[in-house]
Design an enzyme around this catalytic site. Structure first.
Site, PDB file in Angstrom:
ATOM      1  N   ASP A  75      38.655  48.848  29.188  1.00  0.00           N
ATOM      2  CA  ASP A  75      39.623  49.711  30.111  1.00  0.00           C
ATOM      3  C   ASP A  75      40.762  50.417  29.373  1.00  0.00           C
ATOM      4  O   ASP A  75      41.024  50.014  28.311  1.00  0.00           O
ATOM      5  CB  ASP A  75      40.299  48.700  31.099  1.00  0.00           C
ATOM      6  CG  ASP A  75      41.234  47.591  30.612  1.00  0.00           C
ATOM      7  OD1 ASP A  75      40.919  47.087  29.542  1.00  0.00           O
ATOM      8  OD2 ASP A  75      42.334  47.457  31.150  1.00  0.00           O
ATOM      9  N   GLU A 139      42.558  44.418  30.309  1.00  0.00           N
ATOM     10  CA  GLU A 139      43.619  44.275  29.289  1.00  0.00           C
ATOM     11  C   GLU A 139      44.950  45.224  29.812  1.00  0.00           C
ATOM     12  O   GLU A 139      45.990  44.849  29.317  1.00  0.00           O
ATOM     13  CB  GLU A 139      43.213  44.397  27.824  1.00  0.00           C
ATOM     14  CG  GLU A 139      44.284  43.896  27.004  1.00  0.00           C
ATOM     15  CD  GLU A 139      45.251  44.809  26.299  1.00  0.00           C
ATOM     16  OE1 GLU A 139      46.070  44.527  25.656  1.00  0.00           O
ATOM     17  OE2 GLU A 139      45.152  46.101  26.747  1.00  0.00           O
TER      18      GLU A 139
END
Length: 380
Positions: A75, A139
């Site tokens: 991400d 994250e």
């Protein structure tokens, strides 16, 4: 698999899958297909529901010991509205640099590890140890349904590694400068003091919460929390906001609040600091409301065979002696440290989260060689 993978091409392909946190999953599907072709057993592990649904991936090759794991995230943060000279998801190479959101944080790091494994397997088709990847899709977000949940699954399925390398960008300006062997803990607190509103000319008819809040903040900030430790700087308490919401000049407000953050070393725990904050608040403002959130505890992986092997690999490839460091913010290593020794080493991070995020192609190749060298030292 026909041969070692090209790290730049692989990083560019990952960039071309937009994956603003939480990653919608396409980048992990592409990564899983590559790993399956390399012989990994790939398990997709989505956690969470609705908008919080988070894709995660665990892949392992081999069953022997030692077990080396690489951890990272697909991400990315949003690209912003303007200013990119190369498309944020184009994965373009220009003047020796690969551009795109996630180039250095941290699709480039993931590509380097996968390329390193492909090169390693070309020379060591049957390694004695095993290799795994722990890849999350959140994250950069709240981190509720990512690495933390995957680790719980790994423990339940006997997949905890002997050592884990997190591929976050750790180097300030050039490859080989810093290996992070720990991180400070982080706790956020919001303090709310209630009083009684009134006219400033008649303070005896009111109860000014601002005065009591100021006494609390003074007590919290007057003395340092500690003077540091062997591996950490002194803990730091920073007041981040004071809110009254009072536009009038002649009114004593009914409520005052403040927010603060503490980045703390291993001399403290989040729970102990939360208790200390509450004690100070009740001393100066009985009934004050204190809300705390612990983002992570402090941890340190002291030098040993695994950290030494990583440092030797860095030194062999770059010619630099890496500094063992514990500074900076938090990362998913804070979760991994609860299960096994962990260290962080990745790319140069000067452009992460910026417009025109980029990474040097030479640095991508160097990181690939470092990871390959570590594989040879640990699992060959």
């Amino acid at each position: 698999m026909s041969g070692p993978l090209n790290v730049t091409d692989l990083a560019a392909d990952l960039i071309r899958h937009p994956s603003v946190s939480p990653d919608p999953g396409e980048s992990q599907l592409a990564l899983g297909a590559i790993l399956s072709a390399m012989g990994f057993t790939v398990t997709h592990l989505p956690f969470g529901e609705g908008a919080e649904r988070t894709p995660n991936l665990f892949a392992r090759l081999g069953t022997g010991a030692p077990h080396l794991c690489f951890a990272g995230h697909t991400d990315v943060v949003p690209p912003g509205s303007a200013g990119w000279t190369h498309g944020p998801y184009a994965g373009e190479v220009a003047d020796g640099r690969l551009y795109g959101r996630g180039a250095c944080d941290m699709k480039g790091g993931i590509a380097a590890f996968v390329a390193a494994v492909s090169a390693f397997l070309a020379d060591h088709p049957e390694p004695r140890g095993s290799i795994s990847l722990l890849i999350t899709g959140d994250e950069e977000g709240p981190a509720r349904f990512g690495t933390l949940k995957v680790l719980e699954w790994m423990q339940a399925h006997d997949q905890i590694p002997d050592f884990c390398v997190v591929g976050e960008p750790t180097n300030p300006t050039q490859m080989g400068e810093v290996i992070k062997i720990g991180r400070r803990g982080s706790i956020n607190a919001r303090i709310t003091v209630n009083g009684r509103q009134g006219h400033v000319a008649y303070p005896h008819r009111a109860d000014n919460p601002v005065h009591r809040l100021l006494r609390i903040l003074n007590a919290l900030t007057t003395e340092p929390l500690d003077s540091g430790s062997e591996w950490f700087e002194p803990s730091s308490l920073q007041v981040t906001s004071i809110d009254v919401g009072n536009p009038a000049t002649n009114v004593i407000p009914a409520r005052a609040s403040a927010a603060l953050n503490i980045r703390f070393n291993e001399l403290h725990t989040g729970a102990a600091l939360a208790g200390w904050i509450s004690t100070i608040c009740q001393r100066y403002a009985p009934g004050a409301v204190v809300e705390t959130q612990i983002s992570g505890e402090s941890f340190v992986t002291k030098p040993g065979p695994e950290v030494d092997a990583l440092a030797t690999a860095v030194r062999t490839v770059t010619g630099r002696e890496p500094r063992l460091d514990t500074g900076g913010g938090t990362s998913d290593a804070r979760f991994i440290a609860l299960y096994c020794p962990v260290a962080e080493f990745g790319l140069v991070g000067t452009s992460m989260h910026q417009v025109d995020e980029h990474v040097s192609v030479d640095d991508l190749r160097a990181l690939t060689l470092i990871y390959e060298d570590l594989l040879k030292r640990m699992v060959a």
